[in-house]
Design an enzyme around this catalytic site. Structure first.
Site, PDB file in Angstrom:
ATOM      1  N   ASP A  54       0.852  -1.192   0.000  1.00  0.00           N
ATOM      2  CA  ASP A  54       0.000   0.000   0.000  1.00  0.00           C
ATOM      3  C   ASP A  54       0.888   1.243   0.000  1.00  0.00           C
ATOM      4  OD1 ASP A  54       0.951  -0.190   2.597  1.00  0.00           O
ATOM      5  OD2 ASP A  54      -0.899  -1.094   3.314  1.00  0.00           O
ATOM      6  N   ASP A  56       1.539   4.918   1.601  1.00  0.00           N
ATOM      7  CA  ASP A  56       1.234   5.848   2.692  1.00  0.00           C
ATOM      8  C   ASP A  56       1.847   7.201   2.387  1.00  0.00           C
ATOM      9  OD1 ASP A  56      -0.051   3.829   4.049  1.00  0.00           O
ATOM     10  OD2 ASP A  56       1.737   3.221   5.145  1.00  0.00           O
ATOM     11  N   ASP A 201      10.656   3.035  12.945  1.00  0.00           N
ATOM     12  CA  ASP A 201      11.375   1.925  13.596  1.00  0.00           C
ATOM     13  C   ASP A 201      12.745   1.621  12.998  1.00  0.00           C
ATOM     14  OD1 ASP A 201      10.062   1.019  11.330  1.00  0.00           O
ATOM     15  OD2 ASP A 201       9.021  -0.647  12.301  1.00  0.00           O
TER      16      ASP A 201
END
Ligand code: ATP
Ligand code: MG
Length: 486
Positions: A54, A56, A201
């Site tokens: 996807d 973002d 992260d």
């Protein structure tokens, strides 16, 4: 800090590989004068030459400002506001650049364990009369108590653009605005692109693609790590795992799926911090583990769970059973199941959560059932009690929604129905069960692993399924008690 910027001519990311809807969103934001970047996993995947799952978008527009740019937009999330721009077949998530926030304490009910209630319910099932038992197509679901509704957190909520200016707004935390009653009104801290990159992260997950000049922006050294194919935590890995233990299993997933190495310090920190996994939100664990089942590299990932000892921390009852009691056949079945999940991923098929979890838990549940059979329990009771026991041990770490748990039970329990085609009425009822399709896939797979040929039987079930009227709707249980609001 000055980022590294790769001009369009210096990197391979082409607009041809970006979804048209994502481009529309990026261009619109850019036209309105906002920064508009692709961010996170999609940039990483484009650089690695993979098709992103996807797209973002990250921007300096606030969620309300994003909403004003698109008619097909809704704001979601109570704590972290995000905009979803909704197209026919795709949703583009648009997030405002965020500053690092200390990790949220989990709300009380997020780690609520369904164990005790389930025990009671399964006890009821176990106490069914033999007549009940003989109704092979019967489901326990209807007899179980109402399920708590999920997803309230993400229900669309209209939120004022700015924190209320009245006296009722109280700053309970530097990052959080609460009203008099303690309800969190706003928990976002918008930040700069740089801050947004640093709160992420891993370095490979913190790259931006800027639609304004088609450049890649790198604040954290992610470009070098993509080049070297390394998963490296941003900042001190011990601290980053302590902040959010789920990052440890994310590292394993990225390494397995993308065929990357985990940087040594980042790996050693997993060995040091693995016990922290016990503090992870049980609901998030369910979701993150589901991502493993659909990651296309479950065999490799499972080996990494074992190798790092995370298997023991995540599945305390299952790991010792796997090591000490699982037979070679059960291990073979499990690895074949992982291979099957990986094949589905390659074919673009997404198994339901209940089927994936059934594939993962079946050897453990059936192994436990066999022990109970040896102790003299009836086949029906043994399966019910095995499901209860497995559910109880898993509930220590993972919150498997009841909807999913009941379906796993239904899928496993109904396996024996496939061998019995004597009663036309029962056949008709069974093929209409909402879990029938998953149960049939499980049955086919089981035959395949055991090398048994039942083509005629399978064809008969398939035909009945295709001729059957609409499947029955999934039971919808009313809410038992209102969800607590913080
Ligand atoms: P996938 O392709 O599997 O979706 P992803 O990198 O897109 O991988 P998501 O879970 O969709 O993973 O998260 C999107 C992005 O949000 C990540 O790339 C990362 O930058 C950031 N992110 C997600 N989870 C965390 C976390 N626990 N801590 C910090 N940043 C995170
Ligand atoms: Mg993603």
């Amino acid at each position: 800090m000055e980022p590294t910027i790769l001009e369009r001519s210096e990197h391979p990311v082409s607009r041809k590989h970006i979804s048209e809807n994502a481009l529309r969103v990026l261009y619109r934001l850019n036209e309105r004068g906002y920064k508009a970047y692709l961010a996170g996993g999609c940039v990483r995947d484009l650089l690695l030459g993979r098709e992103p799952k996807d797209f973002d978008v990250a921007t300096d527009a606030t969620p309300q400002q994003v909403k004003r740019c698109f008619r097909n937009c809704r704001l979601i999330g109570r704590r972290f506001r995000l905009a979803h721009v909704i197209f026919n077949d795709e949703v583009i998530e648009v997030a405002t650049f965020r500053a690092p926030t200390p990790v949220e304490e989990e709300p009380d009910d997020e780690n609520e364990r369904p164990g005790d209630e389930e025990m009671d319910n399964h006890e009821d099932v176990g106490n069914e009369t033999p007549e009940d038992e003989s109704d092979e197509t019967d489901s326990v679901v209807e007899e179980l108590p109402p399920e708590e509704e999920e997803g309230d957190e993400d229900a669309p909520v209209e939120i004022p653009e700015e924190a209320p200016k009245s006296n009722t707004a109280v700053k309970a935390h530097p990052d959080r605005v609460v009203d008099e009653s303690g309800v969190v009104i706003r928990d976002n801290v918008f930040g700069s692109p740089e801050e947004d990159a640093f709160r992420r992260d891993f370095t490979i997950n913190a790259l931006f693609y800027n639609i304004d000049d088609f450049s890649i922006i790198d604040y954290v050294g992610g470009l070098v790590d993509v080049e070297k194919r390394i998963v490296r935590a941003i900042g001190d890995p011990d601290q980053r795992y302590q902040e959010d233990p789920v990052r440890m299993i994310r590292a394993l997933r990225f390494a397995s799926t993308l065929h990357l190495d985990i940087e040594d310090e980042c790996y050693q920190a997993i060995l040091r911090q693995r016990e922290q996994m016990t503090h992870a939100s049980h609901a998030r664990m369910f979701e993150e583990i589901l991502k493993f089942f659909n990651c296309g590299a479950m065999c490799a990932a499972f080996n990494k769970w074992e190798e790092t000892g995370l298997l023991d921390v995540m599945f305390p009852g299952l790991a010792p059973w796997w090591r000490e009691k699982a037979t070679e056949d059960q291990k073979h079945w499990q690895y074949m199941a992982f291979e099957q999940m990986d094949k589905w991923k390659k074919l673009g098929i997404k198994a339901s959560p209940e089927l994936s979890y059934s594939f993962f838990l079946a050897p453990f549940i059936f192994g436990t059932r066999d022990e109970l059979l040896d102790q003299g329990q009836s086949p029906h009771d043994a399966l019910v009690h095995a499901c209860q026991q497995v559910q109880q041990v898993l509930a220590e770490r993972i919150l498997i929604p009841k909807r999913v748990l009941f379906k796993i039970y239904d899928i496993l329990k109904s396996q024996r129905n496939f061998e019995n085609r004597r009663n036309a009425k029962q056949i008709q009822a069974f093929v209409r069960r909402h879990y029938f399709r998953d149960a049939l896939v499980f049955y086919k797979f089981d035959l395949f692993v055991k090398g048994e040929n039942r083509n005629k039987l399978l064809a008969a079930w398939q035909r009945d399924f295709e001729l059957a009227p609409e499947p029955e709707p999934e039971p919808r249980r009313p809410r038992r008690r209102p969800r607590r609001r913080r």
